[in-house]
Every structure is written in C-alpha cells, then in structure tokens.
Design a protein around this motif. Structure first.
Motif, PDB file in Angstrom:
ATOM      1  N   MET A 155       0.997  -1.073   0.003  1.00 57.90           N
ATOM      2  CA  MET A 155      -0.109   0.112  -0.039  1.00 57.90           C
ATOM      3  C   MET A 155       0.929   1.223  -0.127  1.00 57.90           C
ATOM      4  O   MET A 155       0.341   2.314  -0.169  1.00 57.90           O
ATOM      5  CB  MET A 155      -0.879   0.026   1.125  1.00 57.90           C
ATOM      6  N   LYS A 197     -12.064  -3.778   5.873  1.00 55.68           N
ATOM      7  CA  LYS A 197     -11.470  -2.521   5.436  1.00 55.68           C
ATOM      8  C   LYS A 197     -10.150  -2.710   5.018  1.00 55.68           C
ATOM      9  O   LYS A 197      -9.818  -1.954   3.940  1.00 55.68           O
ATOM     10  CB  LYS A 197     -11.599  -1.772   6.728  1.00 55.68           C
ATOM     11  N   GLU A 198      -9.222  -3.646   5.477  1.00 57.79           N
ATOM     12  CA  GLU A 198      -8.119  -3.906   4.878  1.00 57.79           C
ATOM     13  C   GLU A 198      -7.932  -4.277   3.359  1.00 57.79           C
ATOM     14  O   GLU A 198      -7.106  -3.943   2.543  1.00 57.79           O
ATOM     15  CB  GLU A 198      -7.084  -4.964   5.883  1.00 57.79           C
ATOM     16  N   LYS A 201     -10.402  -3.872   1.380  1.00 62.39           N
ATOM     17  CA  LYS A 201     -10.885  -2.574   0.480  1.00 62.39           C
ATOM     18  C   LYS A 201      -9.770  -1.832   0.079  1.00 62.39           C
ATOM     19  O   LYS A 201      -9.271  -1.334  -0.997  1.00 62.39           O
ATOM     20  CB  LYS A 201     -11.993  -1.995   1.043  1.00 62.39           C
ATOM     21  N   HIS A 202      -8.865  -1.559   1.245  1.00 59.11           N
ATOM     22  CA  HIS A 202      -7.798  -0.414   1.171  1.00 59.11           C
ATOM     23  C   HIS A 202      -6.624  -1.129   0.022  1.00 59.11           C
ATOM     24  O   HIS A 202      -5.961  -0.535  -0.856  1.00 59.11           O
ATOM     25  CB  HIS A 202      -7.245  -0.348   2.380  1.00 59.11           C
ATOM     26  N   CYS A 203      -6.644  -2.383   0.156  1.00 61.82           N
ATOM     27  CA  CYS A 203      -5.345  -2.996  -0.597  1.00 61.82           C
ATOM     28  C   CYS A 203      -5.857  -3.152  -2.201  1.00 61.82           C
ATOM     29  O   CYS A 203      -5.093  -2.849  -2.889  1.00 61.82           O
ATOM     30  CB  CYS A 203      -5.230  -4.497  -0.251  1.00 61.82           C
ATOM     31  N   ARG A 204      -7.317  -3.263  -2.336  1.00 52.56           N
ATOM     32  CA  ARG A 204      -7.692  -3.274  -3.829  1.00 52.56           C
ATOM     33  C   ARG A 204      -7.659  -1.794  -4.268  1.00 52.56           C
ATOM     34  O   ARG A 204      -7.340  -1.682  -5.306  1.00 52.56           O
ATOM     35  CB  ARG A 204      -9.076  -3.916  -3.682  1.00 52.56           C
ATOM     36  N   LEU A 205      -7.570  -0.716  -3.581  1.00 47.78           N
ATOM     37  CA  LEU A 205      -7.810   0.587  -3.836  1.00 47.78           C
ATOM     38  C   LEU A 205      -6.361   1.050  -4.062  1.00 47.78           C
ATOM     39  O   LEU A 205      -5.876   1.698  -5.196  1.00 47.78           O
ATOM     40  CB  LEU A 205      -8.256   1.334  -2.690  1.00 47.78           C
ATOM     41  N   ALA A 206      -5.388   0.206  -3.446  1.00 48.31           N
ATOM     42  CA  ALA A 206      -3.925   0.688  -3.510  1.00 48.31           C
ATOM     43  C   ALA A 206      -3.497  -0.001  -4.936  1.00 48.31           C
ATOM     44  O   ALA A 206      -2.637   0.514  -5.637  1.00 48.31           O
ATOM     45  CB  ALA A 206      -3.060   0.166  -2.475  1.00 48.31           C
TER      46      ALA A 206
END
Length: 163
Positions: free
Chosen positions: A1, A112-113, A115-120
């Motif tokens: 990330m 949440k983790e 989702k944040h990884c996919r966004l990154a």
C-alpha cells in the motif's frame, strides 16, 4: 500500500520518474557510495566481494519459511513461545502489543484492509497506465494538468504508440 507514496516521494525528491530509477547507475558506479544503515552486508553484483543474490535468496527462503511455518502452525513453536492454536492467527493474534484487537471489531477491520489493498492496487495500475500512455510519471502529469487543465487531461494527448 506504500507504493504510491513511494513513487510520488521519490519523483518529487529526485525529479526522476519511478520507472527510470534503475537506469541511472551501473553496478560499478552505484557501489561507490553504497551503504544501507544497519546493513550487515549489502547486496551487490558478482565479483564485488559482497554476498551474492543467491546467498541472500537462500537465507530469506529458509528463515522466512521457518517464520511462516511457525505462524501457520506447521512447525512446533520455539521454547517459550505459545503455540498458534493457543493464540490464533493474526490479525489480532500473536503480535498485538497495543491490544488493538480488543478495541475494534476485527472482522470489520479485515474487510477494510481488503478494500484498502484493492484501492492501492488500482492506484498502482493507474500509475502504470499513465506512464504507458503519456510516457511521464504521476508528478509530471499532475503538474501539467494543474498548469493547464483544459488541455492536459486523460485522453487529450496522442498515445506514444500512435505517433
């Protein structure tokens, strides 16, 4: 990330896009002032007297493999350490010195983790796409867009392969 902040910070600091950083020096010139703080022996090319890539790779595979085998419960824990069955698998397991797992809902944090990884990953894919399309890095693209937004936006330039 941390890929996107790393890409932006190194381009801001050096002025060189992230995809060109490896072409800046040869192994000989890069070893002149080559030092990692705290490194026992830096990784270096053949003939430099420093450890080879294969020695470092073997070390990493053996010791990281042992750590992951212990974490996954495939090997017995070292003396004095709890077994993985007693403490569960992280997050919220073995390494939680600040007791964050007791303060939040861990199932929600896992989602949440993810989702944040996919966004990154999508952000890094965006960096790859804009480099392939424009031929410059994200900081140069942003500064060009800020200077003239009506003429510098996605799709306003001819792709390099169409020129």
């Amino acid at each position: 990330m941390l890929a996107i902040p790393g890409i932006v910070a190194q381009e801001q600091a050096t002025g060189v896009p992230w995809y060109d950083t490896g072409a800046l020096c040869t192994p000989e010139s890069c070893l002149e002032n080559y030092y990692f703080p705290g490194a026992i022996a830096p990784l270096a090319p053949e003939g430099s007297g420093l450890p080879s890539f294969w020695a470092v790779l073997a070390f990493e595979v053996i010791f990281m493999g042992l750590a992951e085998a212990y974490r996954g419960g495939l090997t017995a824990p070292p003396k004095g350490f709890p077994s993985p069955a007693d403490v569960g698998v992280y997050p919220g397991g073995r390494f939680d010195p600040l007791k964050f797992s007791e303060k939040v809902d861990m199932e929600e944090m896992k989602i949440k983790e993810l989702k944040h990884c996919r966004l990154a990953m999508g952000a890094f894919l965006g960096c790859l796409a804009q480099q392939a399309y424009t031929g410059v890095g994200p900081v140069a693209n942003l500064s060009a867009h800020v200077s003239d937004p009506s003429h510098n936006f996605f799709g306003s330039q001819t792709a390099p392969w169409n020129m």
